[in-house]
Write an enzyme that holds these catalytic residues in place. Sequence first.
Site, PDB file in Angstrom:
ATOM      1  N   HIS A  69      76.577  24.294  46.007  1.00  0.00           N
ATOM      2  CA  HIS A  69      76.227  23.115  46.803  1.00  0.00           C
ATOM      3  C   HIS A  69      76.016  21.898  45.926  1.00  0.00           C
ATOM      4  CE1 HIS A  69      71.731  22.892  46.408  1.00  0.00           C
ATOM      5  NE2 HIS A  69      71.779  24.201  46.327  1.00  0.00           N
ATOM      6  N   ASP A 120      69.254  23.111  40.654  1.00  0.00           N
ATOM      7  CA  ASP A 120      69.506  23.402  42.077  1.00  0.00           C
ATOM      8  C   ASP A 120      70.233  22.239  42.734  1.00  0.00           C
ATOM      9  OD1 ASP A 120      69.435  24.374  44.650  1.00  0.00           O
ATOM     10  OD2 ASP A 120      67.278  24.158  44.900  1.00  0.00           O
ATOM     11  N   GLU A 139      73.300  21.592  51.998  1.00  0.00           N
ATOM     12  CA  GLU A 139      72.791  22.967  51.866  1.00  0.00           C
ATOM     13  C   GLU A 139      71.279  22.978  52.041  1.00  0.00           C
ATOM     14  OE1 GLU A 139      71.224  26.611  49.702  1.00  0.00           O
ATOM     15  OE2 GLU A 139      70.742  24.508  49.406  1.00  0.00           O
ATOM     16  N   GLU A 140      70.633  21.992  51.436  1.00  0.00           N
ATOM     17  CA  GLU A 140      69.170  21.964  51.445  1.00  0.00           C
ATOM     18  C   GLU A 140      68.605  21.689  52.839  1.00  0.00           C
ATOM     19  OE1 GLU A 140      67.549  23.071  49.098  1.00  0.00           O
ATOM     20  OE2 GLU A 140      68.495  22.640  47.181  1.00  0.00           O
ATOM     21  N   ASP A 156      74.553  29.373  43.017  1.00  0.00           N
ATOM     22  CA  ASP A 156      73.447  28.457  43.345  1.00  0.00           C
ATOM     23  C   ASP A 156      72.276  28.738  42.406  1.00  0.00           C
ATOM     24  OD1 ASP A 156      71.684  26.730  44.501  1.00  0.00           O
ATOM     25  OD2 ASP A 156      71.603  27.717  46.459  1.00  0.00           O
ATOM     26  N   HIS A 194      62.739  22.506  43.644  1.00  0.00           N
ATOM     27  CA  HIS A 194      62.565  21.480  44.690  1.00  0.00           C
ATOM     28  C   HIS A 194      61.568  20.379  44.303  1.00  0.00           C
ATOM     29  CE1 HIS A 194      64.449  23.772  48.321  1.00  0.00           C
ATOM     30  NE2 HIS A 194      65.261  23.646  47.288  1.00  0.00           N
TER      31      HIS A 194
END
Length: 483
Positions: free
Chosen positions: A266, A278, A311-312, A340, A403
């Site tokens: 992603h 990420d 994606e998130e 990922d 994140h």
Amino acid sequence: MKVPGTAAAALLLSATAIATNNLLTADKLEVDIKTEELQNVLWNLNKIATDNGGNRAFGEPGYKASLDFILERAQTRFHREMDTFVQPFNHTYDKTLEIKVTGPEGEDVFVVSPMYNPATPLPGGITARLADTPVDDQRGSGCFPDQWQGVDVTGKLALVKRGACAVAIKLTLAKEHGALGVILYNEEPGTAIAVPTLGAENIGLLVPAAIIPLEVGEGWKTRLAAGEDLTATLLVDAVSETRETWNIISETKQGDPNKVIMLGAHLDSVQQGPGINDDGSGTAALLEIMGSVKQYDGFSHKIRFAWWGAEESGLVGSLYYTSQLSENEADKIKYYFNYDMIGSPEPDGIGPQLLEEYLVSKGKPVTHGGFGTGSDFVGFVELGIPTAALHTGAGAPFDACYHQACDDLDNIHWEALTVNARAAARALANLANSLEGVPARQKTSLNRRTRRGVIQSFQKWAAVAEEASHGHTCSHKGKKQRV
Ligand SMILES: *[C@@H]1O[C@H](CO)[C@@H](O)[C@H](O)[C@H]1NC(C)=O
């Protein structure tokens, strides 16, 4: 005339030699993957984030810049070897414009907003008494209806510990029991709080929430238990609206179009940071593998790369792609690899045989896990397409910056990233040349049911987005420009 004759023969020989030398092999792809080149890609992605408000998230300019960065290679530089197309789709963009929690003494508290957090009344927010709820670290606090029985949260802000179940479940139950909002306190001490998503499908169904540090929440809990009456204020200002975003699909011109080996990563980050592990890590691996693959020929199967959008926000891009595939097109995809987060500082690998053999030969620990619902493989698994995913771990201790804003160039274990990218390249080379050992696609009625479910999700999201954008045209006049 011997001499020219020999020269011609030699030329012919070397031409044959070049052709043979150019065959795509696992060894060649492995050698082509270089740490410096992966670093170069991630440096660029980090710069894109820095230049665009600190992120590369869906609906934000940093995503578009990331897209252009991939296209500059796939479409511009590699146009002779690759066919590239951009697949547009829509999803509900959401952003918390402001979030504020004011404690019982009028103090501002450190706070994090979940994605798709509903707004409170403005400008004042919700001021109400805090109501404690029981902690259950085993089953998760506030995750089951019985845990709310005998707890009076009506007209109050419910104080709930985070963990075990989705935040949206806690908020649903809090709302059912009459809470005006929820103050969640984190499971781990400190202010490194990963942002959860409430899911676009829950727009309009939940009460507003905020996540505060464990220390603050436990402090309030102790005072409530001692019989103190505590009042707090929760203010959330948020906007949601439909925005267009894109997947990039790029495939080799060479190879049998009826036998496709596919790799996906992603391209979007969360709003909170640059997303270098990420999933800059998977993005960079695919880009470097593509740069290597395009130099070779003679492989039997078509190689298709996908960089997924949104994606998130709920695997939206990959689910959109798989939901649009006809049965015939799905049949042609013989294998899907998902990459990922493959550069976590403390790696813990998951991957089947092809990936594993190489990683083990490099002395790397490999563990196996189930697929779950955590990344873009979901749509492919549901189609019954043979799938593998490599993942080096999210959250502490694997990736403490998961994140968050600190998911930057310092959040990469360069050796892990390089070894994983090489494993990915080798596995691809094997399958690009031979499908031996690859099972056939599983077409069960279960797959078709879940597939219908995915398509229904898109219809639901579209309806919710439509509603949300109307709602906000009234309540957020002039606000959208601030996004
Ligand atoms: C996205 O939404 C816009 C506006 O409603 C619409 O014009 C466009 O066709 C949509 N795109 C897709 C791919 O559905």
